[in-house]
Design a protein around this motif. Sequence first.
Motif, PDB file in Angstrom:
ATOM      1  N   ASP A 110     -52.608 -39.405   0.193  1.00 40.92           N
ATOM      2  CA  ASP A 110     -51.218 -40.146  -0.136  1.00 40.92           C
ATOM      3  C   ASP A 110     -50.037 -39.272   0.280  1.00 40.92           C
ATOM      4  OD1 ASP A 110     -51.463 -37.922  -1.931  1.00 40.92           O
ATOM      5  OD2 ASP A 110     -51.249 -38.875  -3.930  1.00 40.92           O
ATOM      6  N   GLY A 111     -50.428 -38.054   0.599  1.00 44.65           N
ATOM      7  CA  GLY A 111     -49.181 -37.229   0.968  1.00 44.65           C
ATOM      8  C   GLY A 111     -48.223 -36.827  -0.220  1.00 44.65           C
TER       9      GLY A 111
ATOM     10  N   CYS B 296     -53.635 -37.059  -4.759  1.00 47.61           N
ATOM     11  CA  CYS B 296     -55.018 -37.458  -5.041  1.00 47.61           C
ATOM     12  C   CYS B 296     -55.880 -36.288  -4.647  1.00 47.61           C
ATOM     13  CB  CYS B 296     -55.258 -38.210  -3.467  1.00 47.61           C
ATOM     14  SG  CYS B 296     -54.962 -37.389  -2.062  1.00 47.61           S
ATOM     15  N   GLY B 297     -55.197 -34.974  -4.190  1.00 47.93           N
ATOM     16  CA  GLY B 297     -56.115 -33.723  -4.093  1.00 47.93           C
ATOM     17  C   GLY B 297     -56.711 -33.864  -2.924  1.00 47.93           C
TER      18      GLY B 297
ATOM     19  N   CYS C 247     -56.154 -33.188   0.034  1.00 40.46           N
ATOM     20  CA  CYS C 247     -55.796 -32.027   0.925  1.00 40.46           C
ATOM     21  C   CYS C 247     -55.782 -30.809   0.586  1.00 40.46           C
ATOM     22  CB  CYS C 247     -54.083 -32.115   1.501  1.00 40.46           C
ATOM     23  SG  CYS C 247     -53.125 -32.111   0.095  1.00 40.46           S
TER      24      CYS C 247
ATOM     25  N   CYS D  87     -49.955 -30.982   1.338  1.00 38.58           N
ATOM     26  CA  CYS D  87     -48.880 -31.862   1.438  1.00 38.58           C
ATOM     27  C   CYS D  87     -47.589 -31.574   0.430  1.00 38.58           C
ATOM     28  CB  CYS D  87     -49.220 -33.397   0.972  1.00 38.58           C
ATOM     29  SG  CYS D  87     -49.788 -33.572  -0.706  1.00 38.58           S
TER      30      CYS D  87
HETATM   31 FE1  FES Z   1     -53.190 -36.309  -1.834  1.00 36.13          FE
HETATM   32 FE2  FES Z   1     -52.055 -34.016  -0.868  1.00 36.13          FE
HETATM   33  S1  FES Z   1     -52.783 -35.847   0.529  1.00 36.13           S
HETATM   34  S2  FES Z   1     -52.638 -34.407  -2.831  1.00 36.13           S
END
Ligand code: FES
Length: 277
Positions: free
Chosen positions: A221-222, A226-227, A229, A241
């Motif tokens: 998701d950036g 979502c976790g 990254c 992100c």
């Molecule tokens: Fe989802 Fe960083 S891309 S938390």
Amino acid sequence: MYKVLRKKVLTDTGVDRVILLDIEAPLVAKKHKPGHFVMLRIDEKGERVPLTIADANPETGAVTIIAQEVGSTSKQLGRLEAGDHILDFVGPLGQAAHYPEHKHVVCIGGGLGVAPLYPEVKHLYQTGSHVTSIVGARNKDLILLESEMQEYSHEFYIATDDGSYGTKGFVTTILQELIDSNTPVDLVIAIGPIPMMKAVANLTRKYEIKTLVSLNSLMVDGTGMCGACRVTVGGETKFTCIDGPEFDGHLVDFDEQMRRLSMYKDKEKEVLIQEGC
Ligand code: FES
């Protein structure tokens, strides 16, 4: 929709192809600072991919991205031509790079890592730092942005694994020579493959030279939700992100990053086979 203004093939060895695209995104161009990245989605069926901004022109509204055609989406990106459109182009995301007063900065780029390194080199040079750049690649044909990097560097070195250009060896070979020559180095910025950044950080740790690395983590998701990254830095979980992409290279758990990046390799291969790539 975001228009492709220009497309250029930077390297094409028949196996490796790296492309540059200028995308018309005036708001992103206006707000961009070195270190920022964008998330793009080519069409409704596409996956979201993070790409670092290699350059931006607030006057023309053009944002430059560089991608290596390795996966399904990057290959699709490589098929775009000037005049085509991208559905989503979200950014700038991430933390802009911060450089406390540094007199001599050694900027090290490996492979595609030269693309995100370039705006940092340009910024440091234009704001008065003494910039030494070291660019590394497997061979001469894979060196990216050579003249652009040279333009904004006081000293410029190239290292190739096979010796086809510049010094035969790794970027750390040149960095070690610089350190051995007693040239004071105040900061090292290293961007490239994880093994390269790990090797640079291991070298500079011995000499207590502050080192920043930029991580190219898996992202969904950036936005920090979502976790996907996550990365361990100094024993703490960080999200690339929103907390990165730049971190203290002496504190990053590179081995964990390597494991996480290889997690979906088989899935990507399956998709490429299904798509006949
Ligand atoms: Fe989802 Fe960083 S891309 S938390």
